[in-house]
Design a protein around this motif. Sequence first.
Motif, PDB file in Angstrom:
ATOM      1  N   ARG A   1       0.810  -1.228   0.000  1.00 16.14           N
ATOM      2  CA  ARG A   1       0.000   0.000   0.000  1.00 16.14           C
ATOM      3  C   ARG A   1       0.839   1.272   0.000  1.00 16.14           C
ATOM      4  NH1 ARG A   1      -3.599  -0.819   4.465  1.00 16.14           N
ATOM      5  NH2 ARG A   1      -4.806  -1.970   2.941  1.00 16.14           N
ATOM      6  N   SER A   2       1.940   1.278   0.737  1.00 17.00           N
ATOM      7  CA  SER A   2       2.721   2.514   0.902  1.00 17.00           C
ATOM      8  C   SER A   2       3.766   2.725  -0.192  1.00 17.00           C
ATOM      9  CB  SER A   2       3.400   2.508   2.265  1.00 17.00           C
ATOM     10  OG  SER A   2       4.297   1.419   2.335  1.00 17.00           O
ATOM     11  N   ILE A   3       3.899   1.776  -1.118  1.00 17.81           N
ATOM     12  CA  ILE A   3       4.882   1.928  -2.202  1.00 17.81           C
ATOM     13  C   ILE A   3       4.314   2.898  -3.248  1.00 17.81           C
ATOM     14  CG2 ILE A   3       6.189   0.760  -4.023  1.00 17.81           C
ATOM     15  CD1 ILE A   3       5.862  -1.860  -2.363  1.00 17.81           C
ATOM     16  N   PRO A   4       5.046   3.971  -3.581  1.00 19.15           N
ATOM     17  CA  PRO A   4       4.541   4.914  -4.577  1.00 19.15           C
ATOM     18  C   PRO A   4       4.443   4.271  -5.963  1.00 19.15           C
ATOM     19  CG  PRO A   4       6.728   5.568  -3.812  1.00 19.15           C
ATOM     20  CD  PRO A   4       6.343   4.354  -3.034  1.00 19.15           C
ATOM     21  N   VAL A   5       3.385   4.632  -6.688  1.00 17.82           N
ATOM     22  CA  VAL A   5       3.131   4.045  -8.006  1.00 17.82           C
ATOM     23  C   VAL A   5       3.038   5.128  -9.075  1.00 17.82           C
ATOM     24  CG1 VAL A   5       1.462   2.739  -9.398  1.00 17.82           C
ATOM     25  CG2 VAL A   5       1.901   2.054  -7.030  1.00 17.82           C
ATOM     26  N   MET A   6       3.746   4.895 -10.180  1.00 21.04           N
ATOM     27  CA  MET A   6       3.654   5.752 -11.360  1.00 21.04           C
ATOM     28  C   MET A   6       2.836   5.028 -12.413  1.00 21.04           C
ATOM     29  SD  MET A   6       6.626   6.909 -14.055  1.00 21.04           S
ATOM     30  CE  MET A   6       7.458   8.129 -13.047  1.00 21.04           C
ATOM     31  N   ALA A   7       1.768   5.678 -12.886  1.00 19.61           N
ATOM     32  CA  ALA A   7       1.001   5.144 -14.006  1.00 19.61           C
ATOM     33  C   ALA A   7       1.661   5.651 -15.285  1.00 19.61           C
ATOM     34  CB  ALA A   7      -0.444   5.620 -13.928  1.00 19.61           C
ATOM     35  N   LEU A   8       1.977   4.727 -16.178  1.00 16.34           N
ATOM     36  CA  LEU A   8       2.670   5.065 -17.421  1.00 16.34           C
ATOM     37  C   LEU A   8       1.777   4.629 -18.574  1.00 16.34           C
ATOM     38  CD1 LEU A   8       5.443   6.063 -18.513  1.00 16.34           C
ATOM     39  CD2 LEU A   8       6.186   3.688 -18.447  1.00 16.34           C
ATOM     40  N   THR A   9       1.379   5.556 -19.435  1.00  7.59           N
ATOM     41  CA  THR A   9       0.410   5.187 -20.456  1.00  7.59           C
ATOM     42  C   THR A   9       0.478   6.071 -21.698  1.00  7.59           C
ATOM     43  OG1 THR A   9      -1.958   4.884 -20.862  1.00  7.59           O
ATOM     44  CG2 THR A   9      -1.348   6.594 -19.286  1.00  7.59           C
ATOM     45  N   VAL A  10       0.009   5.515 -22.811  1.00  4.83           N
ATOM     46  CA  VAL A  10      -0.118   6.308 -24.039  1.00  4.83           C
ATOM     47  C   VAL A  10      -1.401   7.141 -23.982  1.00  4.83           C
ATOM     48  CG1 VAL A  10       1.196   4.758 -25.518  1.00  4.83           C
ATOM     49  CG2 VAL A  10      -1.268   4.404 -25.262  1.00  4.83           C
TER      50      VAL A  10
ATOM     51  N   GLY B   1      -5.341   4.839  -7.492  1.00  5.69           N
ATOM     52  CA  GLY B   1      -4.319   4.933  -6.447  1.00  5.69           C
ATOM     53  C   GLY B   1      -2.947   5.343  -6.934  1.00  5.69           C
ATOM     54  N   ALA B   2      -2.806   5.641  -8.225  1.00  5.31           N
ATOM     55  CA  ALA B   2      -1.505   6.074  -8.743  1.00  5.31           C
ATOM     56  C   ALA B   2      -1.092   7.389  -8.079  1.00  5.31           C
ATOM     57  CB  ALA B   2      -1.565   6.253 -10.261  1.00  5.31           C
ATOM     58  N   ASP B   3       0.198   7.525  -7.812  1.00  7.52           N
ATOM     59  CA  ASP B   3       0.726   8.742  -7.196  1.00  7.52           C
ATOM     60  C   ASP B   3       1.162   9.751  -8.249  1.00  7.52           C
ATOM     61  OD1 ASP B   3       0.843   7.919  -4.219  1.00  7.52           O
ATOM     62  OD2 ASP B   3       1.735   6.228  -5.285  1.00  7.52           O
ATOM     63  N   VAL B   4       1.561   9.240  -9.424  1.00  9.80           N
ATOM     64  CA  VAL B   4       2.025  10.078 -10.520  1.00  9.80           C
ATOM     65  C   VAL B   4       1.481   9.505 -11.827  1.00  9.80           C
ATOM     66  CG1 VAL B   4       4.072  10.906 -11.770  1.00  9.80           C
ATOM     67  CG2 VAL B   4       4.175  10.657  -9.311  1.00  9.80           C
ATOM     68  N   PHE B   5       1.151  10.388 -12.759  1.00 14.75           N
ATOM     69  CA  PHE B   5       0.642   9.995 -14.074  1.00 14.75           C
ATOM     70  C   PHE B   5       1.622  10.482 -15.127  1.00 14.75           C
ATOM     71  CE2 PHE B   5      -1.763  10.917 -17.940  1.00 14.75           C
ATOM     72  CZ  PHE B   5      -2.564   9.795 -18.085  1.00 14.75           C
ATOM     73  N   VAL B   6       2.138   9.583 -15.968  1.00 11.42           N
ATOM     74  CA  VAL B   6       3.107   9.951 -16.997  1.00 11.42           C
ATOM     75  C   VAL B   6       2.626   9.411 -18.341  1.00 11.42           C
ATOM     76  CG1 VAL B   6       5.483   9.653 -17.808  1.00 11.42           C
ATOM     77  CG2 VAL B   6       5.035   9.956 -15.365  1.00 11.42           C
ATOM     78  N   THR B   7       2.627  10.286 -19.334  1.00 13.90           N
ATOM     79  CA  THR B   7       2.212   9.890 -20.673  1.00 13.90           C
ATOM     80  C   THR B   7       3.421   9.488 -21.504  1.00 13.90           C
ATOM     81  OG1 THR B   7       0.413  11.473 -20.523  1.00 13.90           O
ATOM     82  CG2 THR B   7       0.928  10.658 -22.703  1.00 13.90           C
ATOM     83  N   LYS B   8       3.320   8.345 -22.192  1.00 17.51           N
ATOM     84  CA  LYS B   8       4.376   7.916 -23.113  1.00 17.51           C
ATOM     85  C   LYS B   8       4.230   8.713 -24.405  1.00 17.51           C
ATOM     86  CE  LYS B   8       4.000   3.013 -21.885  1.00 17.51           C
ATOM     87  NZ  LYS B   8       3.601   1.739 -22.464  1.00 17.51           N
ATOM     88  N   PRO B   9       5.280   8.916 -25.157  1.00 22.94           N
ATOM     89  CA  PRO B   9       6.659   8.710 -24.710  1.00 22.94           C
ATOM     90  C   PRO B   9       7.111   9.922 -23.910  1.00 22.94           C
ATOM     91  CG  PRO B   9       6.619   9.437 -26.989  1.00 22.94           C
ATOM     92  CD  PRO B   9       5.181   9.351 -26.536  1.00 22.94           C
ATOM     93  N   ASP B  10       7.838   9.686 -22.882  1.00 15.07           N
ATOM     94  CA  ASP B  10       8.337  10.771 -22.048  1.00 15.07           C
ATOM     95  C   ASP B  10       9.794  11.027 -22.454  1.00 15.07           C
ATOM     96  OD1 ASP B  10       8.167  12.676 -20.086  1.00 15.07           O
ATOM     97  OD2 ASP B  10       8.104  11.287 -18.414  1.00 15.07           O
ATOM     98  N   ARG B  11      10.383  12.075 -21.944  1.00 17.35           N
ATOM     99  CA  ARG B  11      11.804  12.305 -22.161  1.00 17.35           C
ATOM    100  C   ARG B  11      12.548  11.827 -20.921  1.00 17.35           C
ATOM    101  NH1 ARG B  11       9.753  17.118 -23.212  1.00 17.35           N
ATOM    102  NH2 ARG B  11      10.963  18.170 -21.621  1.00 17.35           N
ATOM    103  N   ILE B  12      13.762  11.375 -21.110  1.00 16.09           N
ATOM    104  CA  ILE B  12      14.515  10.773 -20.005  1.00 16.09           C
ATOM    105  C   ILE B  12      14.636  11.725 -18.811  1.00 16.09           C
ATOM    106  CG2 ILE B  12      16.734  11.340 -21.100  1.00 16.09           C
ATOM    107  CD1 ILE B  12      17.823   8.754 -19.668  1.00 16.09           C
ATOM    108  N   ALA B  13      14.929  12.997 -19.039  1.00 17.88           N
ATOM    109  CA  ALA B  13      15.119  13.926 -17.919  1.00 17.88           C
ATOM    110  C   ALA B  13      13.827  14.084 -17.122  1.00 17.88           C
ATOM    111  CB  ALA B  13      15.589  15.284 -18.435  1.00 17.88           C
ATOM    112  N   THR B  14      12.716  14.238 -17.829  1.00 15.46           N
ATOM    113  CA  THR B  14      11.415  14.386 -17.167  1.00 15.46           C
ATOM    114  C   THR B  14      11.064  13.106 -16.414  1.00 15.46           C
ATOM    115  OG1 THR B  14      10.823  15.568 -19.188  1.00 15.46           O
ATOM    116  CG2 THR B  14       9.065  15.198 -17.612  1.00 15.46           C
TER     117      THR B  14
END
Length: 123
Positions: free
Chosen positions: A77-86, A100-113
């Motif tokens: 439960r306490s492990i942070p989760v990143m949702a990664l999706t197109v 319950g995702a902690d962060v939402f990231v859209t593919k494709p992302d850039r490495i620095a971000t």
Amino acid sequence: MAHRKCILLVEDTASHRKLYASWLKIGGYEAHVLADERNAQRVAEELSPAAIIVDIRLPNISGLDVIEGLKRTELTRSIPVMALTVLDSLADQEACFAAGADVFVTKPDRIATFLDRIAALLH
């Protein structure tokens, strides 16, 4: 105790697994890559990773269901989760956060971000 640098990556697409795992390694993380999301809960419980990255469009179980399972279970439960999706609509973002995702990231992302978001997830 969680492994500070271990990141569990749940991703069914081989090219994406390779890409994100290499980015994690460049960022100084140990990438534990999982191709079959049906094992995500068990592996997360065994590894106790610092964070978990979950692709949302998976072949067997929706990434949303994977995230909900992780957040429902005491050990993960306490492990942070990143949702990664197109998927990148507001509705998709809201669904990921509702699961319950902690962060939402859209593919494709850039490495620095991508690495910035991982770092933020761990703090």
